[in-house]
Design an enzyme around this catalytic site. Structure first.
Site, PDB file in Angstrom:
ATOM      1  N   ASP A   1      37.675  52.813  38.056  1.00 25.86           N
ATOM      2  CA  ASP A   1      38.134  51.423  38.038  1.00 25.86           C
ATOM      3  C   ASP A   1      37.056  50.505  38.630  1.00 25.86           C
ATOM      4  OD1 ASP A   1      39.607  49.127  37.913  1.00 25.86           O
ATOM      5  OD2 ASP A   1      41.317  49.882  39.043  1.00 25.86           O
ATOM      6  N   ASP A   2      36.529  49.621  37.817  1.00 25.80           N
ATOM      7  CA  ASP A   2      35.530  48.648  38.272  1.00 25.80           C
ATOM      8  C   ASP A   2      34.189  49.286  38.656  1.00 25.80           C
ATOM      9  OD1 ASP A   2      37.704  46.983  37.990  1.00 25.80           O
ATOM     10  OD2 ASP A   2      37.605  46.112  39.996  1.00 25.80           O
TER      11      ASP A   2
ATOM     12  N   CYS B   1      41.140  45.031  33.872  1.00 29.23           N
ATOM     13  CA  CYS B   1      41.882  46.309  33.834  1.00 29.23           C
ATOM     14  C   CYS B   1      42.923  46.438  32.730  1.00 29.23           C
ATOM     15  CB  CYS B   1      42.602  46.524  35.162  1.00 29.23           C
ATOM     16  SG  CYS B   1      41.516  46.614  36.581  1.00 29.23           S
TER      17      CYS B   1
ATOM     18  N   ARG C   1      42.735  49.043  29.422  1.00 26.80           N
ATOM     19  CA  ARG C   1      43.503  50.294  29.376  1.00 26.80           C
ATOM     20  C   ARG C   1      44.441  50.314  28.167  1.00 26.80           C
ATOM     21  NH1 ARG C   1      43.266  52.281  35.005  1.00 26.80           N
ATOM     22  NH2 ARG C   1      41.470  51.087  35.760  1.00 26.80           N
TER      23      ARG C   1
ATOM     24  N   LYS D   1      45.948  55.255  38.359  1.00 29.38           N
ATOM     25  CA  LYS D   1      46.447  53.897  38.151  1.00 29.38           C
ATOM     26  C   LYS D   1      47.009  53.731  36.733  1.00 29.38           C
ATOM     27  CE  LYS D   1      44.329  49.314  37.721  1.00 29.38           C
ATOM     28  NZ  LYS D   1      43.323  48.400  38.295  1.00 29.38           N
TER      29      LYS D   1
ATOM     30  N   HIS E   1      48.975  50.378  35.430  1.00 29.13           N
ATOM     31  CA  HIS E   1      48.661  48.962  35.183  1.00 29.13           C
ATOM     32  C   HIS E   1      48.945  48.522  33.757  1.00 29.13           C
ATOM     33  CE1 HIS E   1      46.001  45.468  36.824  1.00 29.13           C
ATOM     34  NE2 HIS E   1      47.283  45.185  36.774  1.00 29.13           N
TER      35      HIS E   1
ATOM     36  N   SER F   1      47.307  47.717  40.364  1.00 26.77           N
ATOM     37  CA  SER F   1      46.069  47.778  41.154  1.00 26.77           C
ATOM     38  C   SER F   1      46.358  47.948  42.641  1.00 26.77           C
ATOM     39  CB  SER F   1      45.241  46.515  40.946  1.00 26.77           C
ATOM     40  OG  SER F   1      44.767  46.463  39.627  1.00 26.77           O
TER      41      SER F   1
ATOM     42  N   HIS G   1      37.845  50.315  42.826  1.00 30.50           N
ATOM     43  CA  HIS G   1      38.451  48.971  42.858  1.00 30.50           C
ATOM     44  C   HIS G   1      38.740  48.648  44.328  1.00 30.50           C
ATOM     45  CE1 HIS G   1      41.426  45.804  42.214  1.00 30.50           C
ATOM     46  NE2 HIS G   1      41.233  45.850  40.911  1.00 30.50           N
TER      47      HIS G   1
ATOM     48  N   ASP H   1      36.728  51.253  33.374  1.00 34.24           N
ATOM     49  CA  ASP H   1      37.631  50.358  32.631  1.00 34.24           C
ATOM     50  C   ASP H   1      37.044  48.972  32.406  1.00 34.24           C
ATOM     51  OD1 ASP H   1      37.839  49.476  35.303  1.00 34.24           O
ATOM     52  OD2 ASP H   1      39.901  48.805  34.992  1.00 34.24           O
ATOM     53  N   ASN H   2      36.063  48.607  33.185  1.00 33.78           N
ATOM     54  CA  ASN H   2      35.369  47.312  33.025  1.00 33.78           C
ATOM     55  C   ASN H   2      34.173  47.334  33.962  1.00 33.78           C
ATOM     56  OD1 ASN H   2      38.291  46.365  34.606  1.00 33.78           O
ATOM     57  ND2 ASN H   2      36.371  46.163  35.733  1.00 33.78           N
TER      58      ASN H   2
ATOM     59  N   LYS I   1      32.512  42.311  36.094  1.00 31.82           N
ATOM     60  CA  LYS I   1      33.931  42.285  35.730  1.00 31.82           C
ATOM     61  C   LYS I   1      34.435  40.872  35.464  1.00 31.82           C
ATOM     62  CE  LYS I   1      38.451  43.250  37.801  1.00 31.82           C
ATOM     63  NZ  LYS I   1      39.182  43.990  38.848  1.00 31.82           N
TER      64      LYS I   1
END
Ligand code: MG
Length: 458
Positions: A33-34, A73, A77, A130, A132, A155, A226, A278-279, A304
């Site tokens: 994540d991130d 996010c 996803r 996660k 989300h 998150s 994240h 994811d980003n 991001k």
């Protein structure tokens, strides 16, 4: 005589199931994540040590041009799990850009996820980490094709009860009230975040072990890196890069643990593992109240939240010993391709009643073949900001991920030649009008055919 028949039948059926299991590989998607394009050793980070992901990349195929389908996010996803741009499912809209704990929408029940499609071919499926994609009825993991679910519903910086910003170097352990859930039930609140990377991995390993005789699909969506950042005692204070480095190094060690478990179980040759983010990295600059706890997009521009490359081009590694030849590819692929690719490997039918956006990248993964040229569209919310075709990217709108209230409009569009200008500094539109025309035609066709889903991020 009866016993002999019984033994014969048992052998016959076990060989049948063995045959079936061999025909359908296990599939594991590990999503950070991130995590930024520049945050791993194998993507050039000078001081974060990631020997396990570096080894995975050395044994597998490392993408230089792998894209998250969105710059934040929730839509990213949604797009990955459905193989469709999130604007089609209503998971990318104007206004709110991600789901919040009190959001009334979520991934619509009518969307087909990778898990649902693989279940039609006898796969056991697990979501770990996660989610989300919604907490409302119909959108939850167990309602979207996952037999088992363990993790956070959204998150780790939501449900805040601390005045200390999530990007602080010393986030309080009880500063967030986010719950840890198993199959829809809260089992811990607040989730002890410093244990998540390890416990998620334990869950994934246990699921693989329990289902080793049948094909399985694991979607392992790590909460880290994240913000707020948490590392366990074993990793905290150990990296040269500060807390962010500690967290990424712990993530790395746990990917290593997962791959080691697959080898130990004799599953490595039957399992395709994809690692991605994811980003892009949450840059968390000082101006944003951040404190150096965000990741890095390397030499890509922005992070991001932005459709500059740093927001959406991410690390991407595909690993399957004996099937994927080790190497590095500059072919353009994106996380929506994992849908069509997974279904092809499992022998599942693609949904025929809706437009799909990803393609089966098996020819690239297993035969090193180039993929057909196709446009990639960069959405931010409900706006189509940019489009890439081959080496070229046209920006119609640009906006920083955070801290820029309104987007800049570009008419004529900016044209960037990404291989020679990865940091997107030089507009060469005037020199290549024919390229711009080709991209504009691709955008016009895409936009004309686009049917947007009912907005869910409200
Ligand atoms: Mg993210």
């Amino acid at each position: 005589m009866k016993n002999i028949v019984r033994i014969f039948l048992a052998l016959f059926f076990s060989s049948l199931s063995l045959f079936a299991a061999e025909g359908k590989p296990n599939i594991i998607i590990v999503l950070a994540d991130d995590l930024g394009y520049g945050d791993l050793g194998c993507y050039g980070h000078p001081s974060i040590r990631t020997p396990h992901l570096d080894r995975m990349a050395a044994e597998g195929l490392r993408f230089t041009d792998f894209y998250a389908p969105s710059e934040v996010c929730t839509p990213s996803r949604a797009a990955m799990l459905t193989g469709r741009y999130a604007i089609r499912s209503g998971m990318s809209t104007g206004g709110q850009r991600v789901l919040f704990p009190d959001s009334k929408g979520g991934l619509p029940a009518g969307e087909v996820t990778i898990a649902e499609a693989l279940k039609t071919r006898g796969y056991s499926t697990a979501h770990v980490g996660k989610w989300h994609l919604g907490v409302v009825e119909g959108s939850r993991p167990n309602e979207q094709g996952f037999d088992e679910s363990f993790g956070l519903p959204y998150s780790n910086d939501m449900d805040g009860r601390s005045k200390v910003p999530a990007g602080s170097p010393n986030p309080p352990v009880d500063g967030w009230n986010v719950p840890l859930m198993r199959n829809g039930k809260i089992i811990e609140r607040p989730a002890v975040q410093s244990t998540l990377t390890q416990r998620y991995t334990d869950e994934a390993i246990a699921f693989a072990h329990a289902h080793k005789a049948e094909p399985f699909f694991i979607y392992l969506a790590h909460t880290m890196p994240h913000v707020p950042l948490f590392a366990s005692a074993e990793f905290r204070g150990k990296s040269m890069r500060g807390l962010y480095g500690d967290v990424v190094e712990e993530l790395d060690a746990n990917v290593g643990r997962l791959l080691a478990a697959l080898r130990d179980e004799g599953l490595a040759e039957k399992t395709m593992v994809i690692f991605a983010s994811d980003n892009g990295p949450w840059l968390l600059t000082k101006a944003m109240g951040g404190n150096g706890q965000g990741g890095s997009a390397g030499l890509l521009r922005e992070g991001k939240g932005s459709t500059w490359e740093g927001g959406m081009r991410v690390p991407g590694i595909a690993w399957w010993p004996g099937r994927i030849k080790p190497g590095v590819t500059s072919e353009m692929a994106n996380a929506m391709d994992l849908f069509a690719t997974s279904l092809a490997l499992a022998g599942a039918e693609m949904p025929k009643d809706r437009p799909m956006d990803g393609v089966d990248i098996s020819p690239l993964l297993f035969e090193g073949k180039a993929l057909p040229e196709r446009p990639f569209f960069y959405y931010r919310g409900d706006m189509l900001m940019a489009c890439r075709l081959g080496p070229w990217k046209a920006h119609f709108w640009t906006q920083a991920g955070y801290g820029q209230e309104h987007p800049d409009s570009h008419n004529p569009p900016l044209l960037i030649h990404l291989p020679s200008d990865p940091s997107e500094k030089f507009d060469v539109a005037a020199e290549h009008p024919e390229v711009l025309e080709k991209i504009q035609a691709a955008v016009a066709a895409h936009t004309a055919a686009m049917v947007r889903g009912t907005p869910q991020l409200k």
